[in-house]
Scaffold this motif. Sequence first.
Motif, short mmCIF file in Angstrom:
data_model
loop_
_atom_site.label_atom_id
_atom_site.label_comp_id
_atom_site.label_asym_id
_atom_site.label_seq_id
_atom_site.Cartn_x
_atom_site.Cartn_y
_atom_site.Cartn_z
N GLU A 154 0.80 -1.24 0.14
CA GLU A 154 0.06 -0.08 0.35
C GLU A 154 0.43 1.03 -0.27
OE1 GLU A 154 -2.51 -0.10 3.48
OE2 GLU A 154 -3.84 -2.19 2.58
N VAL A 155 2.28 1.00 -0.04
CA VAL A 155 3.21 1.93 0.27
C VAL A 155 3.98 2.83 -1.23
CG1 VAL A 155 4.78 3.56 0.92
CG2 VAL A 155 3.18 2.24 2.19
N LYS A 156 4.19 3.46 -1.61
CA LYS A 156 5.51 3.54 -2.56
C LYS A 156 6.34 4.41 -2.32
CE LYS A 156 3.38 2.41 -6.77
NZ LYS A 156 4.10 0.86 -7.23
N LYS A 190 4.33 7.92 -1.05
CA LYS A 190 3.39 8.05 -1.30
C LYS A 190 2.72 6.71 -1.18
CE LYS A 190 4.68 11.37 -4.81
NZ LYS A 190 5.20 10.80 -7.06
N SER A 191 0.84 6.90 -0.38
CA SER A 191 -0.14 6.14 -0.56
C SER A 191 -1.40 6.55 -0.96
CB SER A 191 -0.04 5.40 0.68
OG SER A 191 -0.89 4.59 0.80
N TYR A 194 -2.17 6.97 2.93
CA TYR A 194 -1.41 7.83 3.77
C TYR A 194 -0.97 8.99 3.19
CZ TYR A 194 -0.78 3.30 6.95
OH TYR A 194 -1.26 2.37 7.44
N SER A 196 0.89 12.00 1.82
CA SER A 196 2.50 11.59 1.17
C SER A 196 3.52 12.87 2.39
CB SER A 196 1.78 12.53 -0.14
OG SER A 196 1.32 11.95 -0.97
N GLU A 289 -4.85 4.34 -6.09
CA GLU A 289 -4.77 6.00 -5.94
C GLU A 289 -6.45 6.42 -5.32
OE1 GLU A 289 -4.27 9.80 -9.03
OE2 GLU A 289 -4.10 7.47 -9.80
#
Length: 306
Positions: A154-156, A190-191, A194, A196, A289
């Motif tokens: 779920e996170v990048k 990014k998520s 959450y 940013s 997104e």
Amino acid sequence: MTELEKFQELKHKVLLKYQEQYPFFQGNWKTFSSQDIQNLIGLIEVQCKQSISEKWIYTHLKPETNHKIPRKDMLNILSEFVGFSGWDEFSFEEKIVQTIENTSSEQSKTSKKWWLLLLVPLVVFWVFLNKKETASHTIQLKNEFTKEQVNSKEVKVFEVKDSVQKELEIHEGKVQVSNADEKPTKLVIKSPFYRSKTVVLNVNNSKTEPPKSIDLKPDDYAMVLKAFMVSDIKDWKTRKEQLNKILSDDLEVIVMLKEDLGAEYFNKKEFSQKLIVPTPSLKKLQIVEIKNDADNKIQFIRIKQE
């Protein structure tokens, strides 16, 4: 080299000599046909003025291994065929070749040992100089409120240095940040669930210890939406009321289909209806997104099918 080994080498050279006259033959003695045997007999008769029988070739040349060498007069014929005066000269030449190869091999081994002795200190010195640069630092990503590690899917996280952006791998909510130089490193996180976040690091600066963890602030409405999609809540009226509060009236939802078949579009009413009644297929959808409007309501959702 034993006499049998020398005979095997002679057989090999006879085969190479035969291929000079018949280059289309690319096999070995095992695949040497009766026609090839006749051709070879003819070549030996022309070049050596001697004859070899077909049976002798089947007995001594066709087998992959030989348990004893043939008569010397036959060895002389084959040796002459491949360019020697006889078996004695062929044996002598092969002995010299073997001696040279053994000497060269020993010299090569000795040379390699010296190179290794010289190379090892240089490698150690290079590793020592670059140890600081090649090190890395592990950072744990956590939910700011629960202090639990975030879901890696779920996170990048993007590492930015000198305006060059590189996405980092996330494993068990952790990322590895490399210590490449003294320049500041930015982590852009990014998520869809959450807020940013951008964190400036200088992991090589001895005066500033890099953080062991980074807290991410959850997007409340996004978390509620996520819970709706994976939970088994049966109270559809409550769901409908809550969805109406967190979803913008002009909501747009794009569901990307598998195998690049395109996408489906849903408005607020259509998407809410899909969420009100939980289905197994709903749990297979993954939000990638989310965008909010000025009132922080969810205005756009992009979803992919797992």
